[in-house]
Design a protein around this motif. Structure first.
Motif, PDB file in Angstrom:
ATOM      1  N   TYR A  98      40.214  -2.962  27.403  1.00  0.00           N
ATOM      2  CA  TYR A  98      40.730  -2.486  28.684  1.00  0.00           C
ATOM      3  C   TYR A  98      40.605  -0.980  28.710  1.00  0.00           C
ATOM      4  O   TYR A  98      40.927  -0.302  27.740  1.00  0.00           O
ATOM      5  N   GLN A  99      40.119  -0.455  29.811  1.00  0.00           N
ATOM      6  CA  GLN A  99      39.900   0.985  29.910  1.00  0.00           C
ATOM      7  C   GLN A  99      40.515   1.536  31.174  1.00  0.00           C
ATOM      8  O   GLN A  99      40.351   0.981  32.255  1.00  0.00           O
ATOM      9  N   LEU A 100      41.231   2.634  31.001  1.00  0.00           N
ATOM     10  CA  LEU A 100      41.781   3.364  32.138  1.00  0.00           C
ATOM     11  C   LEU A 100      41.443   4.832  31.971  1.00  0.00           C
ATOM     12  O   LEU A 100      41.700   5.426  30.928  1.00  0.00           O
ATOM     13  N   ASP A 101      40.811   5.404  32.974  1.00  0.00           N
ATOM     14  CA  ASP A 101      40.544   6.840  32.996  1.00  0.00           C
ATOM     15  C   ASP A 101      41.177   7.411  34.249  1.00  0.00           C
ATOM     16  O   ASP A 101      40.963   6.907  35.356  1.00  0.00           O
ATOM     17  N   ASP A 102      41.965   8.463  34.068  1.00  0.00           N
ATOM     18  CA  ASP A 102      42.590   9.141  35.199  1.00  0.00           C
ATOM     19  C   ASP A 102      42.525  10.640  34.915  1.00  0.00           C
ATOM     20  O   ASP A 102      43.332  11.187  34.159  1.00  0.00           O
ATOM     21  N   VAL A 103      41.513  11.295  35.503  1.00  0.00           N
ATOM     22  CA  VAL A 103      41.270  12.707  35.240  1.00  0.00           C
ATOM     23  C   VAL A 103      41.321  13.483  36.557  1.00  0.00           C
ATOM     24  O   VAL A 103      40.785  13.017  37.572  1.00  0.00           O
ATOM     25  N   GLU A 104      41.970  14.621  36.543  1.00  0.00           N
ATOM     26  CA  GLU A 104      42.053  15.456  37.743  1.00  0.00           C
ATOM     27  C   GLU A 104      41.656  16.887  37.413  1.00  0.00           C
ATOM     28  O   GLU A 104      41.814  17.349  36.272  1.00  0.00           O
ATOM     29  N   GLN A 105      41.149  17.589  38.414  1.00  0.00           N
ATOM     30  CA  GLN A 105      40.738  18.970  38.234  1.00  0.00           C
ATOM     31  C   GLN A 105      41.250  19.829  39.392  1.00  0.00           C
ATOM     32  O   GLN A 105      41.540  19.320  40.482  1.00  0.00           O
ATOM     33  N   SER A 106      41.340  21.103  39.124  1.00  0.00           N
ATOM     34  CA  SER A 106      41.661  22.089  40.160  1.00  0.00           C
ATOM     35  C   SER A 106      40.543  23.122  40.183  1.00  0.00           C
ATOM     36  O   SER A 106      40.244  23.743  39.156  1.00  0.00           O
ATOM     37  N   VAL A 107      39.879  23.250  41.335  1.00  0.00           N
ATOM     38  CA  VAL A 107      38.823  24.245  41.494  1.00  0.00           C
ATOM     39  C   VAL A 107      39.295  25.254  42.537  1.00  0.00           C
ATOM     40  O   VAL A 107      39.544  24.893  43.691  1.00  0.00           O
ATOM     41  N   LYS A 108      39.447  26.491  42.124  1.00  0.00           N
ATOM     42  CA  LYS A 108      40.005  27.521  42.998  1.00  0.00           C
ATOM     43  C   LYS A 108      38.912  28.465  43.515  1.00  0.00           C
ATOM     44  O   LYS A 108      38.004  28.863  42.765  1.00  0.00           O
ATOM     45  N   ALA A 109      39.004  28.782  44.789  1.00  0.00           N
ATOM     46  CA  ALA A 109      38.165  29.855  45.333  1.00  0.00           C
ATOM     47  C   ALA A 109      38.532  31.133  44.581  1.00  0.00           C
ATOM     48  O   ALA A 109      39.711  31.463  44.447  1.00  0.00           O
ATOM     49  N   THR A 110      37.504  31.858  44.078  1.00  0.00           N
ATOM     50  CA  THR A 110      37.780  32.974  43.167  1.00  0.00           C
ATOM     51  C   THR A 110      36.886  34.172  43.491  1.00  0.00           C
ATOM     52  O   THR A 110      35.676  34.013  43.699  1.00  0.00           O
ATOM     53  N   ILE A 111      37.489  35.340  43.522  1.00  0.00           N
ATOM     54  CA  ILE A 111      36.745  36.599  43.609  1.00  0.00           C
ATOM     55  C   ILE A 111      37.249  37.477  42.483  1.00  0.00           C
ATOM     56  O   ILE A 111      38.429  37.856  42.445  1.00  0.00           O
ATOM     57  N   SER A 112      36.370  37.782  41.532  1.00  0.00           N
ATOM     58  CA  SER A 112      36.824  38.500  40.344  1.00  0.00           C
ATOM     59  C   SER A 112      35.707  39.350  39.764  1.00  0.00           C
ATOM     60  O   SER A 112      34.563  38.890  39.632  1.00  0.00           O
ATOM     61  N   GLY A 113      36.027  40.574  39.406  1.00  0.00           N
ATOM     62  CA  GLY A 113      35.107  41.474  38.730  1.00  0.00           C
ATOM     63  C   GLY A 113      35.726  41.946  37.436  1.00  0.00           C
ATOM     64  O   GLY A 113      36.839  42.497  37.440  1.00  0.00           O
ATOM     65  N   SER A 114      35.059  41.709  36.319  1.00  0.00           N
ATOM     66  CA  SER A 114      35.541  42.111  34.997  1.00  0.00           C
ATOM     67  C   SER A 114      36.946  41.588  34.731  1.00  0.00           C
ATOM     68  O   SER A 114      37.787  42.274  34.135  1.00  0.00           O
ATOM     69  N   GLY A 115      37.215  40.371  35.188  1.00  0.00           N
ATOM     70  CA  GLY A 115      38.502  39.747  34.933  1.00  0.00           C
ATOM     71  C   GLY A 115      39.615  40.219  35.830  1.00  0.00           C
ATOM     72  O   GLY A 115      40.778  39.819  35.661  1.00  0.00           O
ATOM     73  N   ASP A 116      39.315  41.055  36.805  1.00  0.00           N
ATOM     74  CA  ASP A 116      40.339  41.582  37.709  1.00  0.00           C
ATOM     75  C   ASP A 116      39.949  41.266  39.148  1.00  0.00           C
ATOM     76  O   ASP A 116      38.883  40.714  39.421  1.00  0.00           O
ATOM     77  N   MET A 117      40.800  41.676  40.087  1.00  0.00           N
ATOM     78  CA  MET A 117      40.536  41.406  41.492  1.00  0.00           C
ATOM     79  C   MET A 117      39.327  42.197  41.985  1.00  0.00           C
ATOM     80  O   MET A 117      39.149  43.362  41.638  1.00  0.00           O
ATOM     81  N   GLY A 118      38.490  41.532  42.772  1.00  0.00           N
ATOM     82  CA  GLY A 118      37.360  42.226  43.356  1.00  0.00           C
ATOM     83  C   GLY A 118      37.801  43.132  44.501  1.00  0.00           C
ATOM     84  O   GLY A 118      38.963  43.119  44.944  1.00  0.00           O
TER      85      GLY A 118
END
Length: 405
Positions: A98-118
């Protein structure tokens, strides 16, 4: 007989690689009107991101990959003969997964330069404010700026239940007039030990077995199973005609899904074994009437004589009701045709239920195959590649049901 078949369902709403512009150096972007980032990124790992746009709209995304199913591989001979010393000869085995897979993801709109805000320049601030106030987009200063949060798995639940039923334990259960529920309960105990389900779940499952054929409990269990992994369900029971009930049972979706899968594997394996046994061993005047307890209070029974032209397969429920499927012998060797099919309520089985039954047996890889016209149940039309010349009453109550069960 060597059946191998499976059943499963799933859905995918997933982003493998978010769209966008990704670089190591500076990004200088000018857009005449609106820039729309739907779960997408403008990201530079080592440089600056400079966006000059009329307006900016953006949105995040929650994705999921869900699958639930089981597969059976079995070499079943529940009723082998004995040798000269009276020892039962049986090299059968049944394996289910018996197999159950339940996977979720969060994909965020992102603007970033060098790890900081663009650097974001909005040339039409009035129109931008109107977009934000109307709910068409979030505020510019709320867009994600952390590139590590662009695509994150937020849930990663997997359940694999592999109850291996040995020849000895299955044969011993049959000989003792017991079901293979003990084997399933042992599997549940192992899941508790592994931390897959809780000890409270293990205690709740036997309580639910008392209501295996209660329509209201079945409805609640179905709703629970649709809740996804790691949720907790409250199932309320009513007082039965036998005097028990009227309690509240708390169980996790993980435990209910695993138990349902294990019971489905056991039921399918026993059903396939019974039908193949009756077809392949009947001869002359021999009349078969063999019952095998399954699990969850269910029993499988095969009745009839192949040489007389028909077999009847029953699923017997704890409250003494039964589902009944008539199988007629056709002129084709190894082929049975569904002549009628009734549920425990005495009404014709639905097309979906009959489909499941036929697909399980036909997928078994044995010499026994079943054909049917969907009118054997409550549906209409034919089953694509499988049709039958047999006839049956459609929409009529089971004539064998005398309402005294």
């Amino acid at each position: 007989m060597q059946p191998g078949f499976g059943s499963g369902k799933g859905s995918t709403n997933w982003i493998d690689t978010p769209a966008g512009l990704y670089s190591t150096g500076d990004q200088n972007i000018t857009v005449g009107k609106n820039t729309n980032l739907t779960a997408a990124g403008l990201i530079s790992t080592d440089g600056q991101v400079n966006l000059d746009t009329g307006t900016l709209t953006w949105s995040d995304f929650v994705g999921s990959q869900k699958y639930q199913g089981y597969q059976v591989n079995a070499d079943i001979d529940l009723y082998g003969g004995k040798d000269a010393n009276g020892i039962t000869q049986n090299n059968s085995s049944a394996e289910g997964k018996y197999q159950l897979d339940d996977v979720e993801q969060s994909v965020k709109a992102t603007i970033s330069g060098s790890g900081d805000m663009g650097n974001i320049t909005i040339r039409n601030p009035g129109q931008q404010a109107a977009l934000e106030q109307s709910g068409q987009t979030g505020r510019v200063d709320q867009i994600n700026t952390d590139p590590t949060q662009l695509n994150v798995v937020t849930k990663n639940k997997h359940i694999d239940l592999e109850p291996y039923i040995s020849v000895q334990s299955l044969q011993a259960a049959v000989d003792a007039g017991k079901s293979i529920a003990d084997a399933i309960n042992e599997a549940m105990a192992k899941m508790v030990a592994d931390g897959t389900i809780s000890a409270a779940d293990q205690k709740a499952l036997p309580k639910l077995q008392q209501y295996a054929n209660d329509p209201e409990v079945q409805k609640q269990e179905s709703q629970c199973l649709q809740s996804g992994a790691s949720e907790v369900c409250t199932i309320k029971t009513s007082v039965s005609e036998y005097g028990y009930g009227g309690e509240t049972i708390v169980v996790s979706t993980d435990a209910l899904q695993a138990f349902t899968g294990a019971t489905g594997v056991a039921t399918a394996a026993v059903a396939a074994g019974l039908i193949a046994y009756a077809y392949n061993t009947n001869s002359g005047e021999q009349f078969i009437d063999k019952i095998v307890p399954i699990a969850n209070g269910l029993q499988g029974e095969i009745v009839g004589n192949k040489d007389d032209g028909s077999l009847t397969f029953y699923i017997l429920y704890p409250d003494q009701t039964k589902a009944r499927i008539g199988l007629g012998v056709t002129a084709t060797n190894g082929q049975l045709a569904v002549e009628y099919a009734y549920g425990p309520d005495g009404q014709p089985l639905s097309t979906a239920t009959l489909d499941d039954f036929v697909n399980q047996i036909n997928g078994a890889g044995s010499t026994v195959q079943i054909v049917y016209n969907q009118k054997s149940g409550s549906g209409s039309g034919s089953n694509g590649s499988s049709t039958s010349s047999s006839s049956s009453s459609t929409g009529s109550p089971d004539p064998e049901d005398d309402n005294t069960q």
